[in-house]
Design a protein around this motif. Structure first.
Motif, mmCIF file in Angstrom:
data_model
loop_
_atom_site.group_PDB
_atom_site.id
_atom_site.type_symbol
_atom_site.label_atom_id
_atom_site.label_comp_id
_atom_site.label_asym_id
_atom_site.label_seq_id
_atom_site.Cartn_x
_atom_site.Cartn_y
_atom_site.Cartn_z
ATOM 1 N N CYS A 1 110.879 13.064 -20.356
ATOM 2 C CA CYS A 1 109.562 12.845 -20.243
ATOM 3 C C CYS A 1 109.245 14.877 -20.182
ATOM 4 O O CYS A 1 109.564 15.519 -19.260
ATOM 5 C CB CYS A 1 108.583 12.590 -19.147
ATOM 6 N N THR A 2 108.293 15.331 -21.026
ATOM 7 C CA THR A 2 107.843 16.645 -20.649
ATOM 8 C C THR A 2 107.625 17.879 -19.710
ATOM 9 O O THR A 2 107.868 18.757 -19.633
ATOM 10 C CB THR A 2 107.019 17.676 -21.963
ATOM 11 N N TYR A 3 106.807 16.497 -18.905
ATOM 12 C CA TYR A 3 106.349 17.045 -17.486
ATOM 13 C C TYR A 3 107.549 17.187 -16.580
ATOM 14 O O TYR A 3 106.455 17.751 -15.331
ATOM 15 C CB TYR A 3 104.489 16.588 -17.406
ATOM 16 N N CYS A 4 107.934 16.754 -16.578
ATOM 17 C CA CYS A 4 108.857 16.156 -15.415
ATOM 18 C C CYS A 4 109.947 16.451 -14.876
ATOM 19 O O CYS A 4 111.113 16.648 -16.013
ATOM 20 C CB CYS A 4 109.191 14.477 -15.823
ATOM 21 N N ARG B 1 102.964 14.480 -27.020
ATOM 22 C CA ARG B 1 103.498 15.774 -26.289
ATOM 23 C C ARG B 1 104.081 15.128 -25.100
ATOM 24 O O ARG B 1 104.963 15.974 -24.682
ATOM 25 C CB ARG B 1 101.848 16.364 -26.257
ATOM 26 N N MET B 2 103.759 14.219 -24.250
ATOM 27 C CA MET B 2 104.716 13.566 -23.164
ATOM 28 C C MET B 2 105.722 13.664 -22.812
ATOM 29 O O MET B 2 106.560 13.274 -22.668
ATOM 30 C CB MET B 2 103.302 12.965 -22.495
ATOM 31 N N GLY C 1 94.755 16.663 -17.447
ATOM 32 C CA GLY C 1 94.780 17.837 -18.249
ATOM 33 C C GLY C 1 96.181 18.536 -18.539
ATOM 34 O O GLY C 1 96.401 19.911 -17.502
ATOM 35 N N PHE C 2 96.862 17.581 -19.074
ATOM 36 C CA PHE C 2 97.977 17.873 -19.878
ATOM 37 C C PHE C 2 97.902 18.986 -20.636
ATOM 38 O O PHE C 2 96.848 19.160 -21.163
ATOM 39 C CB PHE C 2 98.971 16.972 -20.032
ATOM 40 N N CYS C 3 98.623 19.854 -20.533
ATOM 41 C CA CYS C 3 98.574 20.767 -22.186
ATOM 42 C C CYS C 3 98.277 20.313 -23.439
ATOM 43 O O CYS C 3 98.434 19.407 -23.873
ATOM 44 C CB CYS C 3 100.464 21.660 -22.224
ATOM 45 N N GLY C 4 96.899 21.414 -23.507
ATOM 46 C CA GLY C 4 96.778 20.700 -24.521
ATOM 47 C C GLY C 4 95.523 19.471 -25.165
ATOM 48 O O GLY C 4 95.503 18.812 -25.910
ATOM 49 N N ALA D 1 107.480 21.343 -20.666
ATOM 50 C CA ALA D 1 106.277 22.101 -20.634
ATOM 51 C C ALA D 1 105.982 23.131 -19.627
ATOM 52 O O ALA D 1 105.029 23.551 -20.365
ATOM 53 C CB ALA D 1 105.430 20.497 -20.182
ATOM 54 N N ALA D 2 106.871 23.772 -19.090
ATOM 55 C CA ALA D 2 107.196 24.564 -18.814
ATOM 56 C C ALA D 2 106.453 25.696 -19.548
ATOM 57 O O ALA D 2 106.055 26.842 -19.295
ATOM 58 C CB ALA D 2 107.647 25.150 -17.583
#
Ligand code: SF4
Length: 499
Positions: free
Chosen positions: A212-215, A325-326, A358-361, A395-396
């Motif tokens: 997962c791109t945020y994790c 995206r996630m 509020g995740f990116c985009g 995601a950073a």
């Protein structure tokens, strides 16, 4: 108790983050108590363990603040060791960076390596006067000395530190596991005399193979490693012998349990074995991942009387573009199909989920789709968080383009909608009798109430009169008299009995 030459001292474990961290701290505590160490406040401890979380920004900042404070304290204290564990520790590069920034950290410890904590203490801790500690205030305002610190002679995993004043009595000795020493697995050292709470954690699969791109979790906790059933049975029996009545099985994607073990036993196989343990009354599990959940697994869980009817299945977002995206690995249609299947095969099960807003985009349309999905599925509980950047994740590298005020608006919109839904779900429970596992007494706001959970994981409160012999770990029947979005309130009834 383990026979040891290690002088006894006092410890403090500071824990933030998820249930896995709490379970890890429970384990470290058991090891320290087995050595005869005594729990105390942070200001009096000889060993401070910071069990950290990097999943969100706020707990990581708290850990940095504490490390800065401990640095000042350590300049005055010869009898203080600082250990860092949890998600802030990742690859060697992270350890090197932290080691450079905080040379006063004595030990970087992954929980898999906690078995060698006794050796670390044996080699590194010497009380300067018995087992006491210096009476120095923890929160002093003194600034750190400007003298550069000697570079630590370190091995890849364990850092050492030198006291700036040169007064330390500990040896700046690096510790490495001996050949053949078990470091790749979870430590199973649960000392028999330690006392377990009625509700205990049992980590069954460590790490995560998802991306997962945020994790940050996969970078910090590594790949999935399942613990063999026989090892888990030994630990579960020990916990039950010590007083646990309910075990919560833990894993980041718990249905992945066993995929890496010979013969590939699955979660339901493990639960069937655990169900045999006399004295164990309830089994819970978390966190679920829809793609690993099979119909057969759900059917078998539903048929096991000790397995409680609750699943936490994070969805994170309701729009396919956001999910993509996630990199969650499923579409919203696939997720909803799984939910339908769970409800069909296990109708009594309550459902909770996690959402990131509020995740990116994330466009307004994407957010509204998430809100609509939540209204359609109607979860019992929704844990919602505003996205915050975690350095080191995919995601950073992207723009965190949703303003904080907008993230908060979306978060409150989810909370408001969920409060209404949860109340509508809980209201019909008024008049029902719920089996409640008593956890602890609640004395907040001048009340004298027992606090516990029903089988579907809802919080239940009921008065604690003196004339009833109720204690933590008991299963009590409670007639529900009032429901809110967050809890149920009622009265203990004599019949029927579940105990
Ligand atoms: S499934 Fe995704 S969110 Fe959960 S721990 Fe693994 S990478 Fe993180």
């Amino acid at each position: 108790m383990t026979t040891t030459n290690i002088p006894r001292g006092k410890y403090h474990i500071w824990t933030v983050g998820c249930q896995m961290n709490q379970a890890d701290s429970q384990r470290i505590q058991a090891i320290l108590e087995d050595l005869g160490w005594e729990e105390t406040g942070m200001d009096q401890a000889n060993l401070v363990v910071l069990n950290t979380c990097s999943v969100r920004q706020a707990p990581e900042e708290k850990a940095h603040n504490l490390l800065a404070q401990l640095k000042r304290v350590k300049e005055k204290r010869d009898d203080l060791l600082v250990a860092l564990m949890g998600c802030m520790i990742g690859k060697q590069k992270t350890i090197d960076e932290l080691s450079k920034r905080y040379p006063h950290i004595d030990l970087f410890m992954k929980v898999e390596q906690a078995d060698i904590l006794p050796r670390f203490l044996e080699e590194r801790w010497t009380p300067i006067s018995g087992a006491g500690c210096l009476d120095i205030e923890f929160m002093d305002n003194e600034q750190p000395a400007a003298t550069p610190v000697a570079p630590a002679q370190i091995t890849p995993t364990f850092a050492t530190s030198f006291n700036r004043t040169g007064k330390r009595t500990v040896l700046p000795m690096a510790i490495v596991p001996k050949p053949g020493e078990r470091v790749a697995h979870y430590p199973t050292n649960i000392p028999p005399q330690a006392h377990a709470k009625p509700t205990a954690w049992l980590p069954i699969v460590l790490g995560c193979n998802k991306v997962c791109t945020y994790c940050i979790v996969p970078y910090r906790r590594g790949r999935e490693r399942s613990r063999p059933i026989d090892e888990l049975m030994v630990e579960a029996r020990t916990l039950v012998d010590k007083g646990a009545k309910e075990l919560t099985l833990l894993g980041q994607t718990i249905e992945a349990y066993g995929l890496d073990l010979p013969g590939q036993p699955n979660l339901a196989d493990l639960m069937e074995s655990l169900s045999e343990i006399e004295g164990l009354k309830r089994i819970r599990f978390m966190t679920s991942y829809p793609r690993h959940m099979t119909d057969d697994m759900i059917r078998r869980m539903a048929a096991m009387p000790k397995v409680c009817e609750h699943l936490n299945i994070p969805v994170q977002a309701g729009h396919n573009d956001t999910l993509k995206r996630m990199k969650r690995g499923y579409t919203i249609e696939e997720y909803c199909e799984r939910i339908d299947r769970v409800r069909e095969l296990w109708p009594k099960a309550s459902l909770s989920t996690d959402i990131i807003v509020g995740f990116c985009g994330e466009t307004e349309e994407e957010f509204q789709t998430t809100l609509d999905m939540l209204a359609k599925i109607r979860f019992d509980v929704v844990h919602v968080a505003a996205y915050s950047v975690r350095p080191g994740t995919v995601a950073a590298r992207w723009e965190d383009d949703i303003p904080l005020a907008e993230k908060k608006r979306r978060l409150h919109a989810v909370e408001e909608q969920q409060a209404r839904i949860a109340l509508e779900i809980n209201q019909p429970l008024v008049g029902s009798i719920e089996e409640v596992m008593v956890e602890e007494i609640n004395t907040s706001r001048g009340l004298q109430q027992w606090k516990g959970r029903n089988r579907t994981n809802k919080l239940v409160f009921f008065p604690a009169p003196d004339d009833r012999d109720i204690k933590p770990g008991d299963l009590v029947n409670v007639r529900i008299e009032r429901a809110t979005a967050w809890s149920l309130q009622g009265c203990a009834v004599a019949e029927p009995s579940f105990t």
